[in-house]
Design a protein around this motif. Sequence first.
Motif, PDB file in Angstrom:
ATOM      1  N   PHE A   7       7.830   2.850  -8.874  1.00  0.00           N
ATOM      2  CA  PHE A   7       6.439   1.813  -9.044  1.00  0.00           C
ATOM      3  C   PHE A   7       5.832   1.430  -7.699  1.00  0.00           C
ATOM      4  N   LEU A   8       4.939   1.790  -7.249  1.00  0.00           N
ATOM      5  CA  LEU A   8       4.070   1.557  -5.910  1.00  0.00           C
ATOM      6  C   LEU A   8       3.185   0.350  -6.260  1.00  0.00           C
ATOM      7  N   MET A   9       3.385  -0.631  -5.443  1.00  0.00           N
ATOM      8  CA  MET A   9       2.121  -1.568  -5.294  1.00  0.00           C
ATOM      9  C   MET A   9       1.439  -1.823  -4.183  1.00  0.00           C
ATOM     10  N   PHE A  10       0.159  -1.439  -4.453  1.00  0.00           N
ATOM     11  CA  PHE A  10      -0.793  -1.362  -3.273  1.00  0.00           C
ATOM     12  C   PHE A  10      -1.661  -2.900  -3.362  1.00  0.00           C
ATOM     13  N   THR A  11      -2.265  -3.037  -2.143  1.00  0.00           N
ATOM     14  CA  THR A  11      -3.139  -4.153  -2.255  1.00  0.00           C
ATOM     15  C   THR A  11      -4.771  -3.581  -2.033  1.00  0.00           C
ATOM     16  N   GLY A  12      -5.231  -2.674  -3.092  1.00  0.00           N
ATOM     17  CA  GLY A  12      -6.668  -2.393  -2.956  1.00  0.00           C
ATOM     18  C   GLY A  12      -6.778  -0.821  -2.467  1.00  0.00           C
ATOM     19  N   GLN A  13      -5.641   0.021  -2.314  1.00  0.00           N
ATOM     20  CA  GLN A  13      -5.602   1.135  -1.793  1.00  0.00           C
ATOM     21  C   GLN A  13      -4.961   2.130  -2.637  1.00  0.00           C
ATOM     22  N   ALA A  14      -4.494   1.739  -3.966  1.00  0.00           N
ATOM     23  CA  ALA A  14      -3.834   2.597  -4.744  1.00  0.00           C
ATOM     24  C   ALA A  14      -4.516   4.015  -5.155  1.00  0.00           C
ATOM     25  N   GLU A  15      -5.788   3.900  -5.453  1.00  0.00           N
ATOM     26  CA  GLU A  15      -6.564   5.044  -6.016  1.00  0.00           C
ATOM     27  C   GLU A  15      -6.323   6.009  -4.742  1.00  0.00           C
ATOM     28  N   ASN A  16      -6.849   5.431  -3.332  1.00  0.00           N
ATOM     29  CA  ASN A  16      -6.779   6.190  -2.272  1.00  0.00           C
ATOM     30  C   ASN A  16      -5.404   7.051  -2.042  1.00  0.00           C
ATOM     31  N   GLN A  63       7.587  14.816 -10.801  1.00  0.00           N
ATOM     32  CA  GLN A  63       8.163  13.567 -10.758  1.00  0.00           C
ATOM     33  C   GLN A  63       6.978  12.541 -11.108  1.00  0.00           C
ATOM     34  N   ALA A  64       7.166  11.620 -11.986  1.00  0.00           N
ATOM     35  CA  ALA A  64       6.380  10.697 -12.238  1.00  0.00           C
ATOM     36  C   ALA A  64       6.376   9.384 -11.514  1.00  0.00           C
ATOM     37  N   PHE A  65       5.324   9.050 -11.003  1.00  0.00           N
ATOM     38  CA  PHE A  65       5.111   7.753 -10.502  1.00  0.00           C
ATOM     39  C   PHE A  65       4.135   6.735 -10.976  1.00  0.00           C
ATOM     40  N   MET A  66       4.460   5.585 -10.833  1.00  0.00           N
ATOM     41  CA  MET A  66       3.362   4.504 -11.399  1.00  0.00           C
ATOM     42  C   MET A  66       2.771   3.560 -10.252  1.00  0.00           C
ATOM     43  N   CYS A  67       1.816   3.171 -10.232  1.00  0.00           N
ATOM     44  CA  CYS A  67       0.910   2.120  -9.252  1.00  0.00           C
ATOM     45  C   CYS A  67       0.012   1.140  -9.728  1.00  0.00           C
ATOM     46  N   ILE A  68      -0.250   0.168  -8.999  1.00  0.00           N
ATOM     47  CA  ILE A  68      -1.243  -0.729  -9.170  1.00  0.00           C
ATOM     48  C   ILE A  68      -1.807  -1.271  -7.736  1.00  0.00           C
ATOM     49  N   ASP A  69      -2.857  -1.841  -7.996  1.00  0.00           N
ATOM     50  CA  ASP A  69      -3.362  -2.668  -6.896  1.00  0.00           C
ATOM     51  C   ASP A  69      -3.115  -4.070  -7.256  1.00  0.00           C
ATOM     52  N   SER A  70      -2.077  -4.956  -6.451  1.00  0.00           N
ATOM     53  CA  SER A  70      -2.013  -6.269  -6.680  1.00  0.00           C
ATOM     54  C   SER A  70      -3.111  -7.118  -6.205  1.00  0.00           C
ATOM     55  N   GLY A  71      -3.701  -8.011  -6.924  1.00  0.00           N
ATOM     56  CA  GLY A  71      -4.810  -9.089  -6.663  1.00  0.00           C
ATOM     57  C   GLY A  71      -4.181  -9.978  -5.928  1.00  0.00           C
ATOM     58  N   ILE A  72      -2.804 -10.162  -5.827  1.00  0.00           N
ATOM     59  CA  ILE A  72      -2.081 -11.199  -5.092  1.00  0.00           C
ATOM     60  C   ILE A  72      -1.707 -10.770  -3.672  1.00  0.00           C
ATOM     61  N   ASN A  73      -2.093 -11.686  -2.482  1.00  0.00           N
ATOM     62  CA  ASN A  73      -1.594 -11.348  -1.171  1.00  0.00           C
ATOM     63  C   ASN A  73      -0.067 -11.748  -1.232  1.00  0.00           C
ATOM     64  N   HIS A  74       0.821 -10.980  -0.964  1.00  0.00           N
ATOM     65  CA  HIS A  74       2.109 -10.961  -0.716  1.00  0.00           C
ATOM     66  C   HIS A  74       2.677 -11.213   0.856  1.00  0.00           C
ATOM     67  N   ASP A  75       3.751 -11.751   0.985  1.00  0.00           N
ATOM     68  CA  ASP A  75       4.417 -11.657   2.406  1.00  0.00           C
ATOM     69  C   ASP A  75       5.024 -10.565   2.457  1.00  0.00           C
ATOM     70  N   PHE A  76       5.159  -9.514   1.662  1.00  0.00           N
ATOM     71  CA  PHE A  76       6.043  -8.293   1.808  1.00  0.00           C
ATOM     72  C   PHE A  76       5.144  -7.047   1.623  1.00  0.00           C
ATOM     73  N   THR A  77       5.590  -5.929   2.103  1.00  0.00           N
ATOM     74  CA  THR A  77       4.853  -4.737   1.833  1.00  0.00           C
ATOM     75  C   THR A  77       6.176  -3.748   1.706  1.00  0.00           C
ATOM     76  N   PHE A  78       5.789  -2.382   1.842  1.00  0.00           N
ATOM     77  CA  PHE A  78       6.554  -1.220   1.772  1.00  0.00           C
ATOM     78  C   PHE A  78       7.649  -1.560   2.935  1.00  0.00           C
ATOM     79  N   THR A  79       8.631  -1.027   2.707  1.00  0.00           N
ATOM     80  CA  THR A  79       9.650  -0.834   3.887  1.00  0.00           C
ATOM     81  C   THR A  79      10.456   0.700   3.818  1.00  0.00           C
ATOM     82  N   PRO A  80      10.882   1.012   5.098  1.00  0.00           N
ATOM     83  CA  PRO A  80      11.567   2.239   5.083  1.00  0.00           C
ATOM     84  C   PRO A  80      12.970   1.973   4.527  1.00  0.00           C
ATOM     85  N   SER A  81      13.212   1.222   4.279  1.00  0.00           N
ATOM     86  CA  SER A  81      14.909   0.985   3.627  1.00  0.00           C
ATOM     87  C   SER A  81      14.954   1.627   2.231  1.00  0.00           C
ATOM     88  N   ILE A  82      13.577   1.929   1.560  1.00  0.00           N
ATOM     89  CA  ILE A  82      13.674   2.616   0.456  1.00  0.00           C
ATOM     90  C   ILE A  82      12.320   3.567   0.752  1.00  0.00           C
TER      91      ILE A  82
END
Length: 128
Positions: free
Chosen positions: A9-18, A53-72
């Motif tokens: 499950f991938l959470m983007f901030t306005g870039q999910a469709e792109n 392989q199936a994936f899910m994603c969303i665009d979060s409407g909330i600004n978070h203090d985190f993003t993706f990290t290379p640890s995953i």
Amino acid sequence: MTKQKITTFLMFTGQAENAMNFYTSLFEDGAITNILHQEDGTVLHATFTLKGQAFMCIDSGINHDFTFTPSISLFVECDSADEINLLFEKLSEGGSVLMPLGELPGMEKFGWVQDSFGVSWQLSLPQK
């Protein structure tokens, strides 16, 4: 075929469709299978597939203090040298190379990149 029980499950901030359009364009059998938009056009919920392989994603409407990290990261077993070279080139454009393409024990080629959306990819071409 058994139904997949765990889905990335991938959470983007306005870039999910792109991001989905980019990823599905890189993989021969990639496809967006479902997409629901919010009133503002951002993604409320979507699913897509890459290499079966199936994936899910969303665009979060909330600004978070985190993003993706290379640890995953997403680990992709490539079928050919052409495929790994193309994926490495395209996924690293606008992103960064975490480990350049090279030979590793048991692998003809291996590389690790972080794409322009912040998602990390480990690309492997097993030895034949």
